[in-house]
Design an enzyme around this catalytic site. Structure first.
Site, short mmCIF file in Angstrom:
data_model
loop_
_atom_site.label_atom_id
_atom_site.label_comp_id
_atom_site.label_asym_id
_atom_site.label_seq_id
_atom_site.Cartn_x
_atom_site.Cartn_y
_atom_site.Cartn_z
CE1 TYR A 97 28.00 79.78 20.01
CE2 TYR A 97 26.19 81.32 19.83
CZ TYR A 97 27.25 80.81 20.55
OH TYR A 97 27.54 81.31 21.79
CE LYS A 142 43.77 84.13 9.62
NZ LYS A 142 44.93 84.94 9.97
CG ASP A 183 45.85 87.56 11.98
OD1 ASP A 183 45.21 88.42 11.35
OD2 ASP A 183 46.68 86.80 11.43
CG ASP A 234 33.11 83.02 22.24
OD1 ASP A 234 32.69 83.71 23.19
OD2 ASP A 234 33.25 81.79 22.32
O1 LIG Z 1 27.31 78.44 25.66
C1 LIG Z 1 28.51 78.33 25.88
O2 LIG Z 1 28.99 77.33 26.40
C2 LIG Z 1 29.45 79.42 25.54
C3 LIG Z 1 28.85 80.78 25.24
C4 LIG Z 1 29.89 81.83 25.16
O3 LIG Z 1 31.07 81.62 25.32
C5 LIG Z 1 29.50 83.22 24.90
O4 LIG Z 1 28.33 83.51 24.71
O5 LIG Z 1 30.38 84.09 24.86
MG LIG Z 2 32.29 83.48 25.27
#
Ligand SMILES: O=C(O)CCC(=O)C(=O)O
Ligand SMILES: [Mg+2]
Ligand SMILES: NC(=O)C1=CN([C@@H]2O[C@H](COP(=O)(O)OP(=O)(O)OC[C@H]3O[C@@H](n4cnc5c(N)ncnc54)[C@H](OP(=O)(O)O)[C@@H]3O)[C@@H](O)[C@H]2O)C=CC1
Length: 420
Positions: A149, A219, A285, A309
């Site tokens: 991010y 990881k 993993d 994510d």
């Molecule tokens: O902002 C985005 O395009 C992705 C956000 C995302 O995948 C999430 O918050 O899980």
């Molecule tokens: Mg997402």
């Protein structure tokens, strides 16, 4: 009395008629928000006999904002969320080729909402691809401001990429860039402060909720100073700030090295018998395998941005899919929070009144719990369970269930309201 939610000495003060900003969202946003907000309002009305009521305040972001104001994320939206502290949002499309990488990321970053909290549990009757979905009961703490991010990237062949590659080769004698002429370059920062505040929130949550373990997922075997740093700083934080409440695998290893395995096993067993929380770690993993094969071993999960994510969507699949996966973005210091579904805008279903509104609705349940409005929250949860158990469901569940009655998004909301 003011209708603003405020934080006083770290505690939320919630009036009976709080103003809560909402972002409807792009794509399926208008369908799911219309359905979910009706259910939330009905539950609050019923739980408190009309004494409490949320005053929704629409704030703009995404395509709706762009069409009305020419901006994807107007400053006014950030100001209002800043002012009213708690907000809820639908999904937002990531603009392609714009100056903003992702509006969702921008909101999280600009309000410094460093925890992305995603509880994953199974609701009775929800179809699942695994044999025992009820064994999944985890709460993900995904870092929300660093790692990818805050990633910095330069396109292959660009002046910047060439300069950085040249710098790495000449200043640091880096020789392992396999194809330097055609490599894109990415840098991901991971800090001690960022890790500590995330892991602190996860451990505090485990203490408050009586959970047995926190697993640091990383990881670090490959990326030693970013992912590995996360693991190291996470263990150190547990051992310093939470010394009387935790026992770590790091401590286990130290005892084993000095006194042998038996002593280490005894120290761990004694600590857990005394009610301490086990802080352990798992490489990302194998973690993805183990949450599928032995989900009971994991409770609170603290992890970095990208791992979190992947883990959120993978775990959501085990309990019925992304249509029922809630979440929240929280800054535990300032009290700011934006509640939102884990899924995106599902553009192919936009405006069809088809998709499952449960993710944003259950994000609303998390919000009600956060406000201390537990009665209304529980009422919605029970209604979701009752409605799904009666096999009245949206398309995503209907296609996995025998004998289901498939209903639209809005009709599913009607059924939920009836079952409150
Ligand atoms: O902002 C985005 O395009 C992705 C956000 C995302 O995948 C999430 O918050 O899980
Ligand atoms: Mg997402
Ligand atoms: N927080 C946010 O606002 C997020 C925004 N995004 C953005 O959303 C856009 C689309 O992303 P995409 O990768 O397609 O992912 P999406 O999550 O939008 O959709 C992928 C698939 O998930 C299923 N799905 C999603 N929502 C629901 C729901 N409410 N009920 C039932 N099924 C659902 C559908 O599956 P099926 O086809 O099997 O029916 C859908 O096709 C992108 O611009 C992305 O950046 C992505 C993630 C989070």
């Amino acid at each position: 009395m003011s209708n603003k939610i405020v934080v006083e000495n770290g505690v939320l003060n919630v009036p009976n008629n709080p103003v809560i900003p909402f972002i409807e969202g792009d794509g399926i946003g208008s369908d799911i928000w219309a359905a979910a907000s009706r259910v939330i309002d009905a539950a609050v009305e019923k739980a408190y006999n009309g004494e409490k009521k949320i005053e929704w305040l629409e704030v703009l972001a995404g395509e709706k904002a762009f069409n009305q104001t020419g901006e994807w994320l107007p400053q006014e939206t950030l100001d209002k969320i800043n002012e009213y502290l708690i907000a809820i949002k639908g999904p937002l499309t990531t603009p392609i080729g714009g100056g903003i990488r992702s509006l969702n990321v921008a909101l999280r970053q600009q309000l410094d909402l460093y925890v992305c909290l995603r509880p994953v549990r199974h609701f009775d009757g929800v179809p699942s691809p695994v044999k025992r979905p009820e064994d999944v009961d985890m709460v993900i703490f995904r870092e929300n401001t660093e790692d990818i991010y805050a990633g910095i990237e330069f396109e292959a062949g660009s002046e910047q990429a060439k300069k950085i590659i040249n710098f790495l080769q000449t200043e640091f004698a880096v020789s392992q860039i396999r194809f330097p002429e055609t490599s894109g370059i990415g840098v991901k920062p991971v800090s001690q402060e960022g890790t500590e505040r995330l892991v602190r929130a996860a451990i505090n949550y485990a203490i408050e909720q009586g959970r047995d373990s926190v697993t640091l997922v990383h990881k670090g075997n490959i990326m030693k100073y970013t992912e590995g740093g996360f693991k190291k700083w996470g263990y150190e934080l547990a051992e310093t700030e939470f010394a009387d409440k935790t026992f770590t695998w790091n401590q286990y290893d130290a005892i084993k090295a000095e006194q042998g395995e038996e002593a280490a096993n005894k120290a761990q067993a004694d600590a857990l018998a005394a009610g301490k929380i086990l802080i352990k770690d798992s490489i990302a993993d194998i973690f993805l395998q183990q949450i599928l094969t032995r989900p009971k071993e994991f409770e609170v999960v603290a992890t970095m941005n990208l791992n979190g994510d992947y883990i959120s969507d993978a775990l959501a699949a085990q309990v019925g899919g992304i249509g029922i996966a809630p979440g929240a973005n929280i800054n535990y210091v300032t009290g700011h929070a934006i509640f939102e579904a884990t899924h995106g805008t599902a553009p192919k279903y936009a405006g069809l009144d088809k998709v499952n509104p449960s993710s944003v609705l259950l994000s609303g349940v998390l919000m009600l719990e956060h406000l201390g409005w537990k009665e209304a929250a529980d009422m919605i949860t029970e209604s979701v369970e009752k409605t799904i158990s009666s096999k009245v469901v949206t398309y995503d569940f209907a296609r996995l269930m025998d004998g289901a009655t498939e209903v639209s998004c809005s009709k599913f909301a009607d059924a939920l309201i009836e079952n409150l």
